[in-house]
Scaffold this active site. Structure first.
Site: not given
Length: 261
Positions: A143, A156
């Site tokens: 990401s 995350y």
């Protein structure tokens, strides 16, 4: 290029980014093993539809990737049923948003297990066969949060930074073997996970959903446009191609300019 006679396992591929990548790899000729949750009938319809559309073999394994033994089962199924695992796309992921001091420990553990530990376990089981055959492609869907942080996303961000680091380590350990390992780092992609964040913005601010979308994109992604699963699929196919044979350990941003600011 063609991936005919190659077998690709894509985790979290019954929707969103994973499905876009599965479609792209099948379109390049690879046999595909899907993985993910959902209605059994809908998944079977999806599996059969991909096989018919692209003329490749398509399987499905419902491994819960938070459980290492089931990840071993997924790789074992693909190897036994299709003959090999030549391409592994570690895509599955979850999200939880909260300040660090309010972040439930069980949610931290769940995010790390699926977003980071599952990448290790899948690679651990797929890599020996790739090295024996002298060819393999490991593609980790990290990401933009593998490069930069955002508030309230501690688990995350930690997991995605970990995926980028793991990618580099695997690349070094496999250099010269015919196996490459790279990470794709998307910005905002309109997936069910992101749609939940858009809905939360709309609800908390009492604004229309299109306005919430614009606010989400405008805050971080200068292009003002979502990255698409098809675009990510095209990049995954390129990483499996001959021209990418010496690309390994890379962390490839597709973020609409997010990290250029």
């Amino acid at each position: 290029m063609t991936l005919t006679q190659k077998v690709a396992v894509i985790t979290g591929s019954t929707s969103g980014i994973g499905l876009g990548i599965a479609r792209a790899l099948a379109g390049a000729g690879a046999d595909v093993v899907l993985n993910g949750f959902g209605d059994a009938g809908a998944i079977e319809e999806l599996r059969a539809g991909l096989a018919a559309e692209f003329g490749v073999r398509v399987g499905y394994h419902g491994a819960d990737l938070s459980k290492p033994a089931e990840i071993a089962g997924l790789i074992g199924y693909a190897t036994e049923s299709f003959g090999s695992v030549d391409v592994l796309v570690n895509n599955a992921g979850i999200q939880h948003v909260a300040p660090v001091e309010e972040f439930p420990a069980e949610r931290w553990d769940a995010v790390i297990a699926l977003n980071l530990s599952a990448v290790f376990h899948g690679t651990h089981h797929a890599l020996p066969g790739m090295k024996r055959r002298g060819w393999g492609r490991i593609i980790n869907i990290a990401s933009v949060h593998g490069h930069v942080a955002s508030v309230n996303k501690s688990a995350y961000v930690a997991a995605k930074h970990g995926v980028v680091g793991l990618t580099k380590t695997v690349a070094l350990e496999t250099a010269g073997t015919g196996v490459t390992c790279n990470a794709i780092c998307p910005g905002w992609v309109l997936t069910p996970l992101v749609q939940k964040q858009i809905d939360a913005i709309a609800a908390s601010k009492n604004i229309p959903e299109p306005q919430a979308r614009a606010e989400l994109l405008g805050a971080k992604q200068p292009s003002g446009t979502f990255v698409t699963p098809d675009e990510l699929g095209g990049l995954a196919v390129f990483l499996c191609s001959g021209p990418a044979a010496q690309m390994t350990g890379a962390s490839l941003l597709m973020d609409g300019g997010w990290t250029a600011q």
